[in-house]
Design a protein around this motif. Structure first.
Motif, short mmCIF file in Angstrom:
data_model
loop_
_atom_site.label_atom_id
_atom_site.label_comp_id
_atom_site.label_asym_id
_atom_site.label_seq_id
_atom_site.Cartn_x
_atom_site.Cartn_y
_atom_site.Cartn_z
N TRP A 83 42.86 46.09 37.78
CA TRP A 83 43.87 45.29 38.00
C TRP A 83 44.14 45.09 39.57
N VAL A 139 37.02 37.09 34.06
CA VAL A 139 38.01 37.64 34.91
C VAL A 139 39.37 36.60 34.45
N GLN A 174 44.95 39.62 38.60
CA GLN A 174 43.76 39.53 37.96
C GLN A 174 43.26 40.84 37.18
N TYR A 175 42.61 40.57 36.08
CA TYR A 175 42.22 41.72 35.32
C TYR A 175 40.61 41.26 34.96
N PHE A 199 40.55 30.51 41.18
CA PHE A 199 41.96 30.33 40.78
C PHE A 199 42.47 28.89 41.45
N GLU A 254 45.84 26.70 35.16
CA GLU A 254 45.57 27.61 34.05
C GLU A 254 45.96 27.09 32.56
N SER A 296 42.90 35.51 35.43
CA SER A 296 44.07 35.38 36.45
C SER A 296 45.21 34.69 35.86
N SER A 299 35.31 33.70 39.58
CA SER A 299 36.49 33.16 39.35
C SER A 299 36.91 32.35 40.51
N GLU A 302 43.79 31.46 47.05
CA GLU A 302 43.20 32.19 46.42
C GLU A 302 41.54 31.91 46.68
#
Length: 819
Positions: free
Chosen positions: A338, A307, A324-325, A628, A274, A309, A626, A633
């Motif tokens: 969420w 997304v 996650q959003y 991550f 990230e 993360s 996504s 994940e």
């Protein structure tokens, strides 16, 4: 570290705050005292006065911390490192010893305070409980009854001994108001009383003395690391050392992101998951047992997607599970779906997006939120201006930003390459110009960069590189063009694609910009940068035939060979990840819709491109993807259809797209408090009690969960959920986990971060807390669960109920099952 001390308010005379003092071989004791005193008042960042959640300090970073996780932590301007989230009394004491000139067997010392006892025994000492006379420079260990010598609660430093026998101490990682800090505690007349006051009744103490002999010189070394990196792309790190009379025997690397490497060599590869600023540390150890730790800051970029993360920082050393959003248009404006690692909930958030165009999501360390990763959505508002909705410390907020995207424009965003990582947002305006709206010092400004030849406003795509972003656009003529924001006056023709086709930009595992597109003949293709932007682009045909007009989404994923470290693999904490020394630990995947209406993925895990079909969601289109880059994940594809959003994921613990994919519908209605009350049961009898309690309270049947992993994730988010552990097996599982059930944080048997509360609750109890709903009999457990669930939802006990059955303490034995 101590857990409840009220600050004395007394400050010592301050020595140099540089913390770089050195000592003559015979004077370690005075040097230790002076250096420890010089640090008094340095506190955790962000400011915290208790140990629920993050506990961030610079010392763990500077000694090559045991856990090396900076998520949720701030930047320390005194030492110019990113703080790390770790209990740090022992790291502080180790740092003091290092700066006093002690070099012997320093790798024995780690984040566990009991490591000082281990060091003492290696050096001929035999610490005893409640025995001995402290001297200046001694380390004092605190022990709970029955824990000596293996588990110590705290280690502090003696800085003065007075004629009356009282002592002064400096203690790192002491909780107080307003913050957890390095504390000065003078005039301690009774160590047993002080230890009991700081920890718990019956607390014991033991003395560890610093060495009394001259020390061998520490190694010297150099650390080379890129100043800028891209999330999901492998970076190369090199260290070299000289042992000053003894050869170098090992290198221990940490990267500040919860992923460490077991590599013992000077060259490693690592990829960050990230964006943010991370402090890379390497400890260089000689065959003589001496060591030195070097640090280097790396600024990590990541582009926007559909997304966000965000690692959960509910456990001090572990950023799992990932929250996650996914933002979506909803009745009344905007909503965010969420995921907390256990459940999907729909949140109502402010915002009024226009009817067309994307919702670009960017997670980045928001300085206004203590450097914690926070989700931000950028979009064209119904009024035509650029707008932002984001999660602030006080809740969700939205604001209009300068800039006017064209109708239907695709908005892309990333972080700047400067330290601090301010966001920059790109879009095409109605005149066909590429515009940039960027934040600097909290202020947003906008500017026009260039005109884009015959560009389709909805085609813009962005890939990050270590030198900055690369933007892609296409137009009605089918030409795909690329440019850097620093040289947008010159757009490079990359390839020919299908006119008006979707573009999906990504960064290759080796750090180059690339774009996936539908070629002029209808097949999937990739154009990858193979030199400077104005140089050559390599175009490759990929397997797969997207349907006409299909949106594409592309990302990188962690290869299955990147296995997690096992519990007990010192110095890695449970659940950490071992980096391969392979050049590229990542694969690439591109998602598209086929002509049959089914989603599919083309992917390359290093052995060539392949294609796999995904479950069909009729009438759906691709909303985003996504992966991550952390073990456990999965790869994810998000689809948008008439029934709302759906998520398709690979199997647990693997991002490998060749595995089995499953489909889950996301919520279509915003969550209420009833959706956040969770009754967790770990055995059939308790499950029956929980189901009856939910029905009596008026909670939905989905409030009852049997999954230990889900209950764990919800308890970790104890500031959003109220978890009622129904029955002894559930309470014991969350409190002790004696069975060693698998959990999102990877903790082994006998370890959890959770404490329990009793009594009536109608609000979330806080991070890492759950409510005890177990009593002495099955009937009493049934009553307690019913009464607590009813009170949680209604704010009062059921009619006719005036008192609760007593809650039972968590049983320590293994009982129940994880699902």
């Amino acid at each position: 570290a101590a857990t409840g001390h009220a600050a004395s308010g007394v400050q010592p005379a301050r020595a140099s705050t540089s913390g770089t003092a050195t000592a003559a071989p015979a004077d370690f004791r005075q040097a230790i005292a002076a250096i420890a005193l010089s640090q008094v008042g340095i506190g955790a960042t962000p400011v915290r006065n208790n140990f629920n959640g993050v506990d961030c300090d610079p010392y763990s970073t500077m000694v090559g911390g045991f856990s090396a996780n900076s998520d949720g932590c701030g930047y320390d301007t005194t030492y110019n490192v990113e703080n790390e989230n770790e209990t740090w009394c022992s790291d502080f004491a180790k740092w003091v010893w290092e700066h006093a000139g002690i070099t012997s067997d320093m790798n024995t010392l780690n984040a566990g305070a009991a490591s000082f006892y281990t060091w003492a025994t290696q050096h001929g000492q035999s610490p005893k409980l409640d025995t001995g006379t402290p001297r200046v420079g001694d380390s004092i260990l605190f022990y709970a009854p029955g824990e000596f010598p293996s588990v110590a609660d705290h280690v502090g430093v003696v800085t003065a001994v007075h004629p009356d026998g009282s002592i002064d101490m400096v203690n790192g990682d002491f909780a107080a108001n307003p913050d957890i800090h390095v504390e000065y505690d003078p005039d301690i007349t009774n160590l047993s009383k002080f230890a009991a006051q700081e920890e718990a009744p019956g607390e014991k103490w033991a003395i560890v003395s610093p060495p009394a002999t001259a020390q061998k010189p520490a190694p010297t070394g150099v650390l080379s690391a890129p100043a800028t990196a891209v999330a999901g792309s492998a970076g190369h790190f090199h260290a070299s050392g000289e042992g000053l009379g003894s050869p170098i025997s090992a290198y221990y690397w940490t990267f500040g992101d919860g992923r460490t490497t077991n590599a013992t060599g000077p060259d490693v590869t690592h990829a960050f998951s990230e964006p943010g600023t991370y402090t890379v540390s390497v400890t260089i150890t000689s065959a003589a047992g001496t060591s030195v730790t070097l640090n280097r800051n790396v600024h990590v970029l990541a582009p926007s997607s559909a997304v966000a993360s965000v690692p959960d920082d509910g456990i001090w050393y572990d950023p799992m599970p990932v929250e996650q959003y996914v933002f979506t248009r909803a009745a009344g404006g905007l909503a965010a779906d969420w995921w907390d690692g256990g459940n999907w909930l729909r949140l109502s958030v402010p915002g009024d997006p226009s009817a067309t165009g994307n919702l670009a999501t960017l997670a980045y360390p928001d300085a206004g939120n203590a450097d914690a990763m926070t989700p931000h959505a950028f979009y064209r508002s119904s009024g035509g201006s650029l707008a932002e909705t984001y999660q602030a410390t006080s809740g969700w907020k939205t604001e209009e930003l300068p800039g006017s995207p064209a109708v239907g424009a695709t908005i892309v965003a990333t972080n700047t390459t400067s330290t601090g990582g301010d966001p920059e947002v790109f879009f095409l305006d109605a005149a066909g110009n590429l515009d940039e709206t960027a934040q600097s010092g909290g202020t947003w400004t906008t500017r026009t960069l260039s005109h884009v030849p015959t560009a389709n406003p909805g085609s813009l795509a962005l890939a990050d590189t270590a030198t900055g972003p690369v933007l892609f656009a296409d137009g009605p003529d089918g030409a795909i063009r690329a440019a850097s924001p620093d040289s947008v006056g010159s757009w490079t023709r990359v390839s020919e694609g299908a006119a008006g086709a979707s573009l999906a930009a990504f960064t290759t595992p080796d750090g180059h910009a690339a774009v996936a597109f539908t070629g002029a003949h209808g097949g999937l293709a990739e154009a990858a940068q193979s030199g400077p932007l104005a140089g050559r682009w390599t175009v490759t045909a990929l397997p797969g035939s997207p349907a006409a007009g299909s949106t594409l989404a592309a990302t990188t994923y962690l290869l299955p060979s990147q296995i997690p470290a096992q519990p007990g693999d010192f110095p890695n904490p449970p659940g950490s990840l071992t980096d391969s020394n392979a050049v590229n630990p990542f694969g690439t995947e591109v998602f598209f819709m086929t002509s049959s209406g089914a989603p599919a993925v083309s992917y390359d895990g290093g052995t060539g491109w392949k294609t796999a079909a995904l479950p069909t969601v009729h009438g759906a289109s691709i909303a985003g993807a996504s992966a991550f880059a952390v073990q456990e994940e999965p790869s994810e594809l998000f689809l948008s259809g008439a029934g709302g959003l759906a998520e398709e994921t690979t199997g647990a613990r693997s991002g490998d797209p060749s595995g089995t994919w499953t489909s889950t519908a996301l919520p279509t209605a915003s969550a209420t408090w009833a959706n956040r009350v969770v009754l967790y049961a770990a055995d059939p009898a308790s499950a029956s009690a929980a189901q009856a309690a939910a029905k009596e309270a008026g909670l939905p049947a989905s409030s009852v969960v049997r999954s230990f992993s889900t209950a764990w994730a919800d308890a970790l988010n104890g500031d959003s959920y109220l978890v009622l552990a129904v029955g002894g097996p559930a309470v014991g599982g969350l409190y002790h986990n004696a069975c060693g059930w698998a959990n999102p944080s990877g903790l082994p048997a006998g370890m959890t971060p959770f404490s329990y509360v009793t009594g009536k609750w109608k609000v979330p109890p806080g991070v890492d807390l759950f409510a005890d709903a177990a009593s002495d009999t099955a009937a009493h457990t049934q009553s307690l669960a019913t009464d607590l669930a009813y009170y949680a939802l209604h704010g009062s006990l059921p009619p006719g109920v005036t008192s609760l059955p007593a809650a039972s303490a968590p049983p320590s034995g293994c009982a129940g099952s994880p699902s």
